[in-house]
Write a protein that holds these residues in place. Sequence first.
Motif, PDB file in Angstrom:
ATOM      1  N   ILE B 321      31.728  27.927  35.961  1.00  0.00           N
ATOM      2  CA  ILE B 321      31.814  28.618  37.246  1.00  0.00           C
ATOM      3  C   ILE B 321      32.906  29.671  37.272  1.00  0.00           C
ATOM      4  O   ILE B 321      33.019  30.413  38.231  1.00  0.00           O
ATOM      5  N   PHE B 322      33.714  29.749  36.230  1.00  0.00           N
ATOM      6  CA  PHE B 322      34.773  30.755  36.270  1.00  0.00           C
ATOM      7  C   PHE B 322      34.159  32.141  36.102  1.00  0.00           C
ATOM      8  O   PHE B 322      33.307  32.342  35.259  1.00  0.00           O
ATOM      9  N   PRO B 323      34.605  33.110  36.918  1.00  0.00           N
ATOM     10  CA  PRO B 323      34.014  34.454  36.820  1.00  0.00           C
ATOM     11  C   PRO B 323      34.335  35.135  35.489  1.00  0.00           C
ATOM     12  O   PRO B 323      35.295  34.778  34.825  1.00  0.00           O
ATOM     13  N   ALA B 324      33.512  36.107  35.136  1.00  0.00           N
ATOM     14  CA  ALA B 324      33.634  36.793  33.845  1.00  0.00           C
ATOM     15  C   ALA B 324      34.762  37.825  33.871  1.00  0.00           C
ATOM     16  O   ALA B 324      34.524  39.019  33.902  1.00  0.00           O
ATOM     17  N   TRP B 325      35.968  37.331  33.840  1.00  0.00           N
ATOM     18  CA  TRP B 325      37.120  38.227  33.972  1.00  0.00           C
ATOM     19  C   TRP B 325      37.819  38.473  32.655  1.00  0.00           C
ATOM     20  O   TRP B 325      38.937  38.018  32.451  1.00  0.00           O
ATOM     21  N   GLU B 326      37.194  39.183  31.756  1.00  0.00           N
ATOM     22  CA  GLU B 326      37.885  39.466  30.508  1.00  0.00           C
ATOM     23  C   GLU B 326      38.889  40.588  30.732  1.00  0.00           C
ATOM     24  O   GLU B 326      38.602  41.575  31.392  1.00  0.00           O
ATOM     25  N   PHE B 327      40.090  40.400  30.160  1.00  0.00           N
ATOM     26  CA  PHE B 327      41.109  41.437  30.281  1.00  0.00           C
ATOM     27  C   PHE B 327      41.147  42.252  28.995  1.00  0.00           C
ATOM     28  O   PHE B 327      41.205  41.691  27.897  1.00  0.00           O
ATOM     29  N   THR B 328      41.053  43.553  29.119  1.00  0.00           N
ATOM     30  CA  THR B 328      41.261  44.397  27.944  1.00  0.00           C
ATOM     31  C   THR B 328      42.289  45.461  28.287  1.00  0.00           C
ATOM     32  O   THR B 328      42.278  46.009  29.387  1.00  0.00           O
ATOM     33  N   GLY B 329      43.146  45.751  27.353  1.00  0.00           N
ATOM     34  CA  GLY B 329      44.161  46.775  27.575  1.00  0.00           C
ATOM     35  C   GLY B 329      45.214  46.684  26.510  1.00  0.00           C
ATOM     36  O   GLY B 329      45.335  45.652  25.837  1.00  0.00           O
ATOM     37  N   PHE B 330      45.963  47.741  26.331  1.00  0.00           N
ATOM     38  CA  PHE B 330      47.032  47.807  25.328  1.00  0.00           C
ATOM     39  C   PHE B 330      46.494  47.432  23.947  1.00  0.00           C
ATOM     40  O   PHE B 330      47.200  46.836  23.143  1.00  0.00           O
ATOM     41  N   GLY B 331      45.255  47.764  23.693  1.00  0.00           N
ATOM     42  CA  GLY B 331      44.685  47.493  22.373  1.00  0.00           C
ATOM     43  C   GLY B 331      44.361  46.024  22.129  1.00  0.00           C
ATOM     44  O   GLY B 331      44.141  45.630  20.992  1.00  0.00           O
ATOM     45  N   HIS B 332      44.365  45.220  23.170  1.00  0.00           N
ATOM     46  CA  HIS B 332      44.090  43.798  22.976  1.00  0.00           C
ATOM     47  C   HIS B 332      43.100  43.290  24.009  1.00  0.00           C
ATOM     48  O   HIS B 332      42.867  43.918  25.033  1.00  0.00           O
ATOM     49  N   THR B 333      42.549  42.115  23.689  1.00  0.00           N
ATOM     50  CA  THR B 333      41.601  41.483  24.598  1.00  0.00           C
ATOM     51  C   THR B 333      42.102  40.083  24.909  1.00  0.00           C
ATOM     52  O   THR B 333      42.503  39.359  24.002  1.00  0.00           O
ATOM     53  N   ILE B 334      42.098  39.736  26.171  1.00  0.00           N
ATOM     54  CA  ILE B 334      42.333  38.331  26.527  1.00  0.00           C
ATOM     55  C   ILE B 334      41.104  37.845  27.279  1.00  0.00           C
ATOM     56  O   ILE B 334      40.842  38.292  28.387  1.00  0.00           O
ATOM     57  N   PRO B 335      40.325  36.959  26.659  1.00  0.00           N
ATOM     58  CA  PRO B 335      39.126  36.461  27.354  1.00  0.00           C
ATOM     59  C   PRO B 335      39.521  35.470  28.443  1.00  0.00           C
ATOM     60  O   PRO B 335      39.382  34.263  28.280  1.00  0.00           O
TER      61      PRO B 335
END
Lengths: 310, 515
Positions: B321-335
């Motif tokens: 149920i967690f929303p699809a909030w992938e973080f991308t920035g500064f050349g990196h990805t935090i899923p």
Amino acid sequence: MSDHDQHTPVSLRGLSADDPHMQPAARRPRVVEGWIGLLFLLGIALLVLFAVAFVMNLAPWTLGATLGGGAVSLGAGLIAWGKYLMPRGPFVEERHPLANSESDRDAFAAAVVERGGGIIQRRKFLGGLLGTGMGVFGVVSLFPLVRSLGPMPKGTLFHTDWTAGSYLVDITGRRVNVSDLAVGSITTVYPEGFENTDNGQAVDQTVLIRISNENFTTMKGRESWAPQGYVAYSKLCTHLGCPVGLYEQQLQLLVCPCHQSMFNVANGALPNFGPAPRPLPQLPLMVDSQGYLQSQSDYKEPVGPGFWER
Amino acid sequence: MSTTSRKATPTSRYGKVGHVLNELDDRLGVAKGGRTFLDKIFPDHWSFMLGEIALYSFMVLMLTGVFLTFYYVPSQTVVTYNGSYLPLFGQHMSEAYASTVNLSFAVRGGLLMRQMHHWAADIFAGAIVVHMARVFFTGAFRKPRELNWTIGTTLLVLAIANGFLGYSLPDDLVSGTGIRIMFSIILSVPLVGTYLAFFLFGGNFPGTDILARFFILHVLVIPLIILGLVGAHLFLLVRQKHTQFPGPGRTETNVVGSPMFPVFMAKTTGFLMFVTGVIALLGAFAQINPIWQFGPYVASRISYAVQPDWYMGFLDGALRIFPAWEFTGFGHTIPLEVTLPAVIFPGILFTAVYAWPAIERRYTGDNELHNLLDRPHNRPKRTAAGVAVTMLLTMLFIASSTDVIANYFKVSLNTVLWAMRILVIVVPLLSYPLAYRIAKEMQGVAGVGKRKVTNVVVRTDDGEYIATPAPVYADDAHHELDPVPVPTFIEGAVETSGDDEAEFETTPGVRRVER
Ligand code: HEM
Ligand code: FES
């Protein structure tokens, strides 16, 4: 006995057998005894049957039924014995304080602080070195444990075995021809030569869907990627890497059974439901002179779930 | 016995047994401690039994587990199945899967042992959770028992971890998918995730090492740690003695109940047999994890009803149920859609559980020793907090079957998803004030938490009905007896009604009483 015990004074030697504390809790001990005996007998009988069933190699459920039934009967009998035929109590036990006297505590603290502290404080330098040495020892001993476990990831996650000109084959290694799939059907393909490898199965796995008879454009910039309506996407869910194994033909949705992410096949596999954050990467295809499908190149981005270096 | 002075003569007033005990005492000095141990008092309350269920199911796990190790082969080498289960005949599969199928069909008693092992694992985790709830809601974790709370929480973490590892070993389609998901969760950890995952698996998923590594962790490393911690847990229990509910004769400085010997020993040994027996019956009649129906793990295949064991359910629900909030920035990805529900959330949850005794001490400023338990309604805030967390986990658990719910109630998946997203937040928030309110109300009800006394309703000659409380024990004038120390001797001969009674008279406590 300490002062808080305001209850019946008791002889130190013991209780009289007539004392209500010592009486069985059952009103009719003889009857209870009979039941307990029956339970024990039943238990023994079932356990013997277990042995018989085991020797005769009967069905698994007979083993469990006799073993379980036997153990439950013996257990129930024993519990009943403890509950009904043994002294009902209640009995009391004094709780002696865990803490020691002030002087004992002081003596302990003195030994730790003054003895230990004095000796180390006089040689702070050596103490520091020892501490450092132990720390280094601890860290260094982790090296063989951690570092030899596996290879550095390097670029592994950034590419697959697909290269320019890889033929698309199914799990038996048969090349896929443009005439193979009817519109609306789907199959799983691998780069030729990798269909039986771990990496081929786990990483290269690709879904091939025919969504029309014409060349198809799923997104701007991908005009030449889907010759004759053959569209190929990585089969690894971008959420947690489950194979996206379900295809809703009418809605043209690929569905991941793990957490129900849905990807719109006609629209660059953009997720339109569920926790998957990214579209499935698309594999650019081409057709050779005999009509066999090939990849134009590897995927343009890493397949599967997200990771830090991505 | 400690009451007799030790003599040079090897004889004892208490015959052969006494002699053996004396010899033991000569060498180990066990008489005094032994007597104290036999007199150790166990409170008579059903809720003290929950920990025993955990202990006994762990014993069943060890025994059945050793049996399984004789046949299970932790190898990912691909073999062609040629065993007795025809639907799989000729298929390629890992040796691990083939050996588990053989264990189920070809080894005598194998299927029973597998199913008992699996049931015992589910019961083990369940008993720990319920036991923990008892400790939480009654405040048994307070000083001096914080350390045992910490050990218990660690045992829960290890039980869950080892359950997951064991579940993965058969290498069937469902458990293989579970391993794949675990790889991706580890991958999602910022900065080091990729390295952790590659080191643990010996390379990119699936690698060739993971089952062998899971195996040794599952059968040796984690069970050993659990065993050590269980030992420490029980040692502290004896050292600090049991807590008890307040009641007649029960104070902060005593323990009231039944003695270790013979009453508790009889009951608990009986209970060991009972738990073992129930697990065997479950193993016999309730099918669990029929891996031959799932088929061997093939990374590109998937089974439709993927559901982990119950204790992993809340994580699966959170991931769903967690929303699809992938973080991308500064050349990196935090899923974040993975890291938050599957790493950070359980991290916070278990940190809070570990820290709870300290949190509560800070909040109440209470640094006293507590041996008498709280009734949950007397600590409305703690109780409400516990209820809220329980509801949160329950909602997440329910969320792990969104697809099943959608199918069953014939509603859209989207509706279920949003309903669960809302419920996961709203239900805990509402349950806090509700539980608080109920606890407060219960404080005003007379007799709450007291032992129920049966009323005997009598019709008088005048036709009037009067209710009088019945004795707790039939034919006994006492409602509650005052507790007395465990006696050394049973004194006094009692008149016997016949010869067949004689045996009773000489066995302390197992005596027939004429009424
Ligand atoms: C903390 C205690 C333990 C838990 C929670 C646990 C849990 C599990 C579970 C859920 C399975 C999957 C069973 C199946 O359905 O196939 C399993 C498999 C297995 N366990 Fe354990 N276990 C524990 C302790 C042990 C111990 C002490 C041993 C051996 C010394 C052991 C040996 C095995 C083996 C060999 C398998 C694989 C065989 C199979 O899957 O049938 N386990 N365990
Ligand atoms: S792995 Fe596909 S939705 Fe979670």
